[in-house]
Design a protein around this motif. Structure first.
Motif, PDB file in Angstrom:
ATOM      1  N   THR A   1       0.846  -1.195   0.000  1.00 10.74           N
ATOM      2  CA  THR A   1       0.000   0.000   0.000  1.00 10.74           C
ATOM      3  C   THR A   1       0.882   1.246   0.000  1.00 10.74           C
ATOM      4  O   THR A   1       0.638   2.199  -0.755  1.00 10.74           O
TER       5      THR A   1
ATOM      6  N   LEU B   1       2.276   1.958  -3.379  1.00 14.99           N
ATOM      7  CA  LEU B   1       1.337   2.728  -4.209  1.00 14.99           C
ATOM      8  C   LEU B   1       1.292   4.192  -3.771  1.00 14.99           C
ATOM      9  O   LEU B   1       1.254   5.102  -4.606  1.00 14.99           O
TER      10      LEU B   1
ATOM     11  N   PHE C   1      -8.134  -5.453  -5.054  1.00 18.69           N
ATOM     12  CA  PHE C   1      -8.011  -5.247  -3.615  1.00 18.69           C
ATOM     13  C   PHE C   1      -8.117  -3.751  -3.322  1.00 18.69           C
ATOM     14  O   PHE C   1      -7.683  -2.922  -4.126  1.00 18.69           O
TER      15      PHE C   1
ATOM     16  N   THR D   1      -5.559  -0.584  -4.112  1.00 19.55           N
ATOM     17  CA  THR D   1      -5.366  -0.003  -5.448  1.00 19.55           C
ATOM     18  C   THR D   1      -6.098   1.335  -5.569  1.00 19.55           C
ATOM     19  O   THR D   1      -5.555   2.309  -6.102  1.00 19.55           O
TER      20      THR D   1
ATOM     21  N   VAL E   1      -3.860  -3.593 -12.611  1.00 17.93           N
ATOM     22  CA  VAL E   1      -3.573  -4.596 -11.576  1.00 17.93           C
ATOM     23  C   VAL E   1      -3.373  -5.957 -12.247  1.00 17.93           C
ATOM     24  O   VAL E   1      -4.119  -6.323 -13.155  1.00 17.93           O
TER      25      VAL E   1
ATOM     26  N   GLN F   1       0.063  -8.942  -6.871  1.00 12.54           N
ATOM     27  CA  GLN F   1      -0.293 -10.348  -7.075  1.00 12.54           C
ATOM     28  C   GLN F   1       0.446 -10.954  -8.272  1.00 12.54           C
ATOM     29  O   GLN F   1       0.583 -12.157  -8.367  1.00 12.54           O
TER      30      GLN F   1
ATOM     31  N   SER G   1       3.901  -6.128  -3.350  1.00 15.53           N
ATOM     32  CA  SER G   1       3.725  -6.357  -1.920  1.00 15.53           C
ATOM     33  C   SER G   1       4.409  -7.658  -1.542  1.00 15.53           C
ATOM     34  O   SER G   1       4.363  -8.629  -2.302  1.00 15.53           O
TER      35      SER G   1
ATOM     36  N   LYS H   1       1.262 -13.314  -0.564  1.00 16.96           N
ATOM     37  CA  LYS H   1       1.482 -12.966  -1.975  1.00 16.96           C
ATOM     38  C   LYS H   1       2.474 -13.959  -2.589  1.00 16.96           C
ATOM     39  O   LYS H   1       3.168 -14.663  -1.857  1.00 16.96           O
TER      40      LYS H   1
ATOM     41  N   GLY I   1       5.814  -5.954   3.847  1.00 18.71           N
ATOM     42  CA  GLY I   1       6.913  -5.466   3.010  1.00 18.71           C
ATOM     43  C   GLY I   1       6.379  -5.103   1.644  1.00 18.71           C
ATOM     44  O   GLY I   1       5.283  -5.531   1.256  1.00 18.71           O
TER      45      GLY I   1
HETATM   46  C1  PLP Z   1      -2.081  -6.951  -1.348  1.00 21.48           C
HETATM   47  C2  PLP Z   1      -2.331  -5.937  -2.373  1.00 21.48           C
HETATM   48  C3  PLP Z   1      -1.958  -4.596  -2.190  1.00 21.48           C
HETATM   49  C4  PLP Z   1      -1.448  -4.059  -0.886  1.00 21.48           C
HETATM   50  O1  PLP Z   1      -0.335  -4.682  -0.342  1.00 21.48           O
HETATM   51  P1  PLP Z   1      -0.059  -4.620   1.234  1.00 21.48           P
HETATM   52  O2  PLP Z   1       1.343  -5.100   1.347  1.00 21.48           O
HETATM   53  O3  PLP Z   1      -1.042  -5.536   1.893  1.00 21.48           O
HETATM   54  O4  PLP Z   1      -0.216  -3.228   1.675  1.00 21.48           O
HETATM   55  C5  PLP Z   1      -2.169  -3.698  -3.228  1.00 21.48           C
HETATM   56  N1  PLP Z   1      -2.732  -4.097  -4.376  1.00 21.48           N
HETATM   57  C6  PLP Z   1      -3.107  -5.370  -4.596  1.00 21.48           C
HETATM   58  C7  PLP Z   1      -3.720  -5.738  -5.896  1.00 21.48           C
HETATM   59  C8  PLP Z   1      -2.940  -6.334  -3.591  1.00 21.48           C
HETATM   60  O5  PLP Z   1      -3.330  -7.586  -3.815  1.00 21.48           O
END
Ligand code: PLP
Length: 369
Positions: A59, A62, A84, A87, A136, A165, A186, A191, A199
């Motif tokens: 997050t 982003l 998720f 985004t 995504v 992902q 992420s 993941k 992380g």
């Molecule tokens: C998991 C995820 C995130 C965020 O990652 P975090 O490490 O949990 O903050 C952002 N975008 C997508 C598509 C995700 O699956």
């Protein structure tokens, strides 16, 4: 049976990971220690980009990207509605307006045709400034970058790849994390490449953007850390997590092979009964999730549960259906594909150490007998 078996992975890598952790405990450089730098070099090499900048989570990756592009109120950021929350949350956090886009029914990823329509609608309305697209790589499959890149260029928009992902996947041999102006990922444990906590990382080939993100990552630092030249955040990856990731990254190519073997086995055993995920030609999925679509989802999941097979819904709600975004009030049916997916998708156990694919497919197929 585990949906994602992190313990099986740890058992496989135990000696190596323990020794890496021990090294960090001995040198004691817990913040920005040598493992962070080593990991960033190896990540950049793996993805095939000039710069990999680690941070605290996907997050933040982003958010750092939004900061680098000066995303603010009045900006329109185009992203899929079926994703998720993070985004869409990242641009909204900076006051920008996420403009949701419907999904492609075959890949579940952002639909390039609908994307262009939504961009034209924002331009026609004239209230917001179209600024960027966040594509995504849902469930491990890369988005349709050849089409999305054309649209980004045509409308002069920044392109961001959310590869949280998709990490490990590829398109025409080009790896996830190398598309767009900036890509993010992420390392959340579940993941494709996960650490043992939170992380994330940002990838770019642009030297200036890389410098900016490194500055935003540590309180907007200038030439030294007590010289702050902009408002930033504290979003570093812990040295301990970097140490763990170094061992996991070394094993990652083999894990991707394992995931693809399992996905092929699922496909072979299930496709006569149920809609299985399609991987278009020249794409390789990292199989973050193995996701099926069926209107009898509730009965199917209950049937699996009775047989001891876990299954999970990603995602039951689109972004435009989330309470936090509903103030923009979207009438039902404006995103027909995504809304159908939210009602019908469910994911089967998938991880690199799964040895129960037969159990899952037998349980699922028995529903159709
Ligand atoms: C998991 C995820 C995130 C965020 O990652 P975090 O490490 O949990 O903050 C952002 N975008 C997508 C598509 C995700 O699956």
């Amino acid at each position: 049976m585990q949906f994602i078996d992190l313990k099986a992975q740890y058992q496989h890598l135990q000696t190596k990971i323990n020794s890496r952790i021990q090294q960090v405990l001995e040198h004691g450089q817990y913040i920005m220690g040598p493992e962070v730098c080593e990991l960033e070099e190896k990540l950049a090499e793996y993805v095939g980009v000039k710069h990999a900048i680690t941070c605290a989570n996907g997050t933040d990756a982003l958010q750092l990207t939004m900061m680098a592009f000066d995303v603010k109120q009045g900006d329109a950021i185009f992203c899929p509605t079926f994703t998720f929350f993070a985004t869409a949350e990242a641009p909204a956090f900076f006051g920008a307006t996420p403009i949701f886009v419907d999904s492609d029914s075959a890949t579940f990823n952002i639909c390039p045709v609908d994307l262009e329509k939504r961009i034209q609608a924002v331009i026609a309305e004239g209230k917001l400034t179209p600024k960027a697209i966040i594509a995504v790589d849902l469930f491990g499959l890369l988005a349709n970058y050849p089409e999305i890149e054309k649209i980004a260029e045509k409308y002069q928009l920044k392109l961001i790849e959310d590869a949280a992902q998709g990490f490990g996947g590829s398109l025409n041999g080009k790896k996830a994390g190398s598309f767009g102006d900036i890509a993010t990922t992420s390392f959340f444990p579940a993941k494709p490449l996960g650490c043992y906590g939170d992380g994330g990382a940002v990838f770019t080939n642009d030297d200036k953007l890389a410098e900016l993100i490194k500055s935003y990552r540590v309180h907007g630092k200038g030439s030294d850390k007590y010289d702050n030249v902009r408002i930033g955040m504290n979003s570093r990856l812990d040295t301990l997590q970097a140490a763990i990731l170094l061992e996991k990254l070394a094993e990652f190519p083999q894990e991707l092979i394992n995931r693809n073997v399992s996905a092929d086995a699922y496909q072979a055993a299930l496709s006569q009964n149920i809609c299985t995920p399609q991987v278009p030609e020249n794409y390789m999925s990292s199989w973050a999730q193995y996701t099926l679509v069926d209107e009898r989802r509730a009965e199917l999941m209950e049937h699996l549960k009775v047989k001891g097979v876990p299954s999970v819904i990603y995602y039951a709600k689109c972004m435009h259906q989330q309470t936090a975004f509903r103030k923009n009030s979207y009438p039902q049916g404006v995103f027909p594909v995504a809304e159908k997916l939210a009602k019908q998708v469910f994911s089967l156990p998938m991880h690199p150490y799964i040895n129960e694919v037969d159990v899952v497919t037998t349980a699922l197929n028995s529903f159709f007998d």
